[in-house]
Design a protein around this motif. Structure first.
Motif, PDB file in Angstrom:
ATOM      1  N   PRO A   2       0.820  -1.202   0.000  1.00  0.00           N
ATOM      2  CA  PRO A   2       0.000   0.000   0.000  1.00  0.00           C
ATOM      3  C   PRO A   2       0.858   1.258   0.000  1.00  0.00           C
ATOM      4  O   PRO A   2       1.965   1.269   0.528  1.00  0.00           O
ATOM      5  CB  PRO A   2      -0.789  -0.094   1.308  1.00  0.00           C
ATOM      6  N   ILE A   3       0.358   2.291  -0.613  1.00  0.00           N
ATOM      7  CA  ILE A   3       1.064   3.563  -0.618  1.00  0.00           C
ATOM      8  C   ILE A   3       0.456   4.483   0.425  1.00  0.00           C
ATOM      9  O   ILE A   3      -0.685   4.307   0.821  1.00  0.00           O
ATOM     10  CB  ILE A   3       1.018   4.229  -2.013  1.00  0.00           C
ATOM     11  N   TYR A  23     -11.335  15.626 -11.485  1.00  0.00           N
ATOM     12  CA  TYR A  23     -12.203  14.463 -11.392  1.00  0.00           C
ATOM     13  C   TYR A  23     -11.412  13.264 -10.890  1.00  0.00           C
ATOM     14  O   TYR A  23     -10.242  13.102 -11.232  1.00  0.00           O
ATOM     15  CB  TYR A  23     -12.807  14.131 -12.760  1.00  0.00           C
ATOM     16  N   ALA A  24     -12.070  12.451 -10.093  1.00  0.00           N
ATOM     17  CA  ALA A  24     -11.492  11.207  -9.601  1.00  0.00           C
ATOM     18  C   ALA A  24     -12.263  10.049 -10.217  1.00  0.00           C
ATOM     19  O   ALA A  24     -13.499  10.027 -10.178  1.00  0.00           O
ATOM     20  CB  ALA A  24     -11.575  11.141  -8.080  1.00  0.00           C
ATOM     21  N   VAL A  25     -11.544   9.111 -10.784  1.00  0.00           N
ATOM     22  CA  VAL A  25     -12.133   7.867 -11.275  1.00  0.00           C
ATOM     23  C   VAL A  25     -11.765   6.804 -10.250  1.00  0.00           C
ATOM     24  O   VAL A  25     -10.594   6.478 -10.071  1.00  0.00           O
ATOM     25  CB  VAL A  25     -11.611   7.495 -12.671  1.00  0.00           C
ATOM     26  N   ILE A  26     -12.773   6.295  -9.556  1.00  0.00           N
ATOM     27  CA  ILE A  26     -12.569   5.309  -8.500  1.00  0.00           C
ATOM     28  C   ILE A  26     -12.896   3.933  -9.056  1.00  0.00           C
ATOM     29  O   ILE A  26     -14.015   3.683  -9.501  1.00  0.00           O
ATOM     30  CB  ILE A  26     -13.459   5.621  -7.279  1.00  0.00           C
ATOM     31  N   PHE A  27     -11.897   3.073  -9.048  1.00  0.00           N
ATOM     32  CA  PHE A  27     -12.025   1.722  -9.589  1.00  0.00           C
ATOM     33  C   PHE A  27     -11.855   0.741  -8.439  1.00  0.00           C
ATOM     34  O   PHE A  27     -10.763   0.568  -7.904  1.00  0.00           O
ATOM     35  CB  PHE A  27     -10.945   1.509 -10.660  1.00  0.00           C
ATOM     36  N   LEU A  28     -12.951   0.127  -8.026  1.00  0.00           N
ATOM     37  CA  LEU A  28     -12.965  -0.866  -6.951  1.00  0.00           C
ATOM     38  C   LEU A  28     -13.055  -2.232  -7.613  1.00  0.00           C
ATOM     39  O   LEU A  28     -13.943  -2.456  -8.445  1.00  0.00           O
ATOM     40  CB  LEU A  28     -14.162  -0.631  -6.039  1.00  0.00           C
ATOM     41  N   GLU A  63      -5.587  -5.376  -1.046  1.00  0.00           N
ATOM     42  CA  GLU A  63      -5.393  -6.204   0.145  1.00  0.00           C
ATOM     43  C   GLU A  63      -5.120  -7.638  -0.283  1.00  0.00           C
ATOM     44  O   GLU A  63      -5.413  -8.011  -1.417  1.00  0.00           O
ATOM     45  CB  GLU A  63      -6.581  -6.061   1.104  1.00  0.00           C
ATOM     46  N   PRO A  64      -4.517  -8.433   0.586  1.00  0.00           N
ATOM     47  CA  PRO A  64      -4.119  -9.794   0.211  1.00  0.00           C
ATOM     48  C   PRO A  64      -5.257 -10.660  -0.330  1.00  0.00           C
ATOM     49  O   PRO A  64      -5.020 -11.548  -1.140  1.00  0.00           O
ATOM     50  CB  PRO A  64      -3.553 -10.381   1.512  1.00  0.00           C
ATOM     51  N   GLY A  65      -6.491 -10.414   0.082  1.00  0.00           N
ATOM     52  CA  GLY A  65      -7.618 -11.202  -0.403  1.00  0.00           C
ATOM     53  C   GLY A  65      -8.068 -10.846  -1.808  1.00  0.00           C
ATOM     54  O   GLY A  65      -8.966 -11.476  -2.358  1.00  0.00           O
ATOM     55  N   GLY A  66      -7.450  -9.828  -2.416  1.00  0.00           N
ATOM     56  CA  GLY A  66      -7.757  -9.494  -3.804  1.00  0.00           C
ATOM     57  C   GLY A  66      -8.593  -8.248  -4.003  1.00  0.00           C
ATOM     58  O   GLY A  66      -8.773  -7.798  -5.134  1.00  0.00           O
ATOM     59  N   LEU A  67      -9.136  -7.663  -2.927  1.00  0.00           N
ATOM     60  CA  LEU A  67      -9.920  -6.438  -3.072  1.00  0.00           C
ATOM     61  C   LEU A  67      -8.980  -5.257  -3.253  1.00  0.00           C
ATOM     62  O   LEU A  67      -8.014  -5.102  -2.502  1.00  0.00           O
ATOM     63  CB  LEU A  67     -10.799  -6.221  -1.841  1.00  0.00           C
TER      64      LEU A  67
END
Length: 120
Positions: A2-3, A23-28, A63-67
């Motif tokens: 993580p940064i 503008y923010a492009v949020i990619f979850l 995160e380690p689980g892939g999210l």
């Protein structure tokens, strides 16, 4: 890895005051178990995005689980649209849908206020 909130992917500072009006492009996203080529493609997309008009910066954590969450910052909605239509980005996005992502969602937001805090 993580940064911190004061770094973008390249490790340079993103000044919150410079983000107001942008503008923010949020990619979850949630990754699949398939990793073939993902790291190289992600690095290439950051490199390529940085060459586009209107690009400001990016922050990304997983995160380690892939999210994971990636936020890219742009000067205008037109710049975001041009990035979305970029041929190499579109091809990589399609590969992501087929192989790397179990799920993703995207939100585009205009930044009205921005500030930060840090002890360092």
């Amino acid at each position: 890895m993580p940064i911190t909130s004061k770094q973008n992917e390249a490790g340079s500072y993103l000044n919150p005051a410079d983000l107001v009006g942008a503008y923010a492009v949020i990619f979850l996203s949630k990754r699949t178990e398939i990793d073939a080529g993902y790291g190289q493609a992600a690095d290439r997309m950051v490199e390529l995005a940085a060459q586009q008009p209107g690009y400001i910066g990016v922050r990304s954590v997983r995160e380690p689980g892939g999210l994971g969450v990636t936020i890219s910052y742009w000067r205008s909605e037109a710049d975001i649209k041009a990035w979305r239509q970029h041929l190499e980005h579109a091809a990589t996005r399609e590969t992501g849908r087929k192989q790397w992502y179990q799920y993703y969602e995207l939100q585009v937001c205009k930044i009205e206020r921005a500030y930060d805090f840090g002890l360092d």
